[in-house]
Design an enzyme around this catalytic site. Structure first.
Site, PDB file in Angstrom:
ATOM      1  CG  HIS A 125      -1.970  -1.113   1.354  1.00  0.00           C
ATOM      2  ND1 HIS A 125      -2.815  -0.910  -0.185  1.00  0.00           N
ATOM      3  CD2 HIS A 125      -2.331  -1.973   1.562  1.00  0.00           C
ATOM      4  CE1 HIS A 125      -4.115  -1.238  -0.127  1.00  0.00           C
ATOM      5  NE2 HIS A 125      -3.698  -2.159   1.102  1.00  0.00           N
ATOM      6  CG  ASP A 150      -2.745   5.210  -3.041  1.00  0.00           C
ATOM      7  OD1 ASP A 150      -1.559   4.344  -2.625  1.00  0.00           O
ATOM      8  OD2 ASP A 150      -3.464   4.999  -1.332  1.00  0.00           O
TER       9      ASP A 150
END
Length: 320
Positions: A125, A150
């Site tokens: 992540h 992200d």
């Protein structure tokens, strides 16, 4: 401007990077249809407010790609842009890989580590990608306040590559497959520092003139007075003109301690009033609510779709 008006984006992604990227394409005028798994995008449950903000104005179809990929494949044949974020090779196995799209489609894979290389299959992540990329070196164990991998590296990196590929398509009539590595692009955000810095950790706490200071009311003031002209004027305003000569002294912590003591004597509002209209590079640490009230927040037009709300319409339109 709505430069992408009339173009269809099919979003096969899950969670934050792809949702942010397709929201940006929507803002630029594209029609966006999200292909969700049965039960919907996991972000509907894990972060419903985030999902609502990023899905507003989009369309939703629910497809079990493992059981029957026909709707997904048909959408790819119609799409101008496809976004996907499966691990490398998974989309192809599900019947929605780059070879399943139209030759004129710009197909974008948002990946953790790119295609090829020793990390290709590694799970991760945002925090993991930033760690691998060297972005956290100066600040660990503190966490960054925004998902840099992200959003900046992954989502906006994808939008940049998609827009460039659409420009090439205008010239050649051909689509292509572009790949975004969130880790590699995150590293690119800090790689310019590899050759050294004028002062160690110049923009991450190494100098007193570029820091965040507490105020008397337990708020925070940002000081970004890197240039001597800005720092000199700030020192004059706070009644400590002699501090300007120490801006880049070796002992930055001593200077920072003196500044911290001074800034702790007044409230944030008082400091902002004193500095208003002055070229000193000073500002508040605003709350999200305060920032939205001051700057406004761009809201995508339209409602957030229910899972599969547009499945029937697309099945009919595609003759399935």
């Amino acid at each position: 401007m709505q430069p992408l008006r009339g173009l269809l984006t099919v979003d096969l992604t899950r969670l934050l990077p792809g949702a942010f990227a397709s929201a940006e394409l929507l803002r630029l005028g594209a029609r966006v249809v999200c292909v969700e798994q049965p039960g919907g995008d996991p972000m509907r449950a894990t972060a419903p407010a985030w999902h609502s903000a990023l899905a507003a104005g989009k369309e939703s179809v629910v497809v079990d790609l493992k059981a029957d990929p026909r709707l997904g494949t048909a959408l790819l044949q119609r799409a101008d842009v496809v976004l996907e974020s499966f691990r490398p090779g998974v989309a192809a196995r599900l019947g929605v890989g780059p070879d399943d799209a139209s030759p004129t489609t710009v197909y974008c894979s948002i990946t953790g580590f790119g295609i090829g290389g020793r990390h290709e299959r590694r799970a991760g992540h945002d925090l993991n990608y930033l760690g691998w990329a060297g972005v956290l070196d100066d600040v660990a164990p503190a966490l960054p306040p925004v998902q840099i991998a992200d959003l900046a590296a992954g989502a906006l990196g994808a939008v940049t590559k998609v827009l460039a590929a659409l420009l090439v398509r205008e010239r050649t009539g051909r689509g292509c497959h572009v790949v975004v590595s969130m880790t590699h692009r995150s590293h690119g955000l800090v790689a310019y520092r590899l050759g050294g810095e004028p002062v160690p950790r110049l923009l991450t706490g190494g100098v007193a003139c570029y820091r965040i200071y507490a105020t008397a009311d337990e708020r925070y003031l940002t000081v970004g007075a890197l240039e001597p002209v800005f720092f000199s004027r700030l020192c004059e305003l706070i009644g400590q003109a002699e501090l300007a000569e120490r801006q880049y002294d070796a002992d930055q912590e001593a200077l920072a301690a003196e500044l911290a003591d001074i800034f702790a004597r007044r409230t944030l509002a008082e400091w902002l009033e004193l500095c208003d209209g002055e070229d000193v590079c000073v500002g508040p640490v605003a709350t999200l609510t305060e920032a939205a009230g001051d700057l406004g927040t761009a809201v995508a037009p339209g409602e957030t779709p229910a899972p599969g709300e547009h499945t029937g319409a697309w099945l009919a339109e595609l003759g399935l």
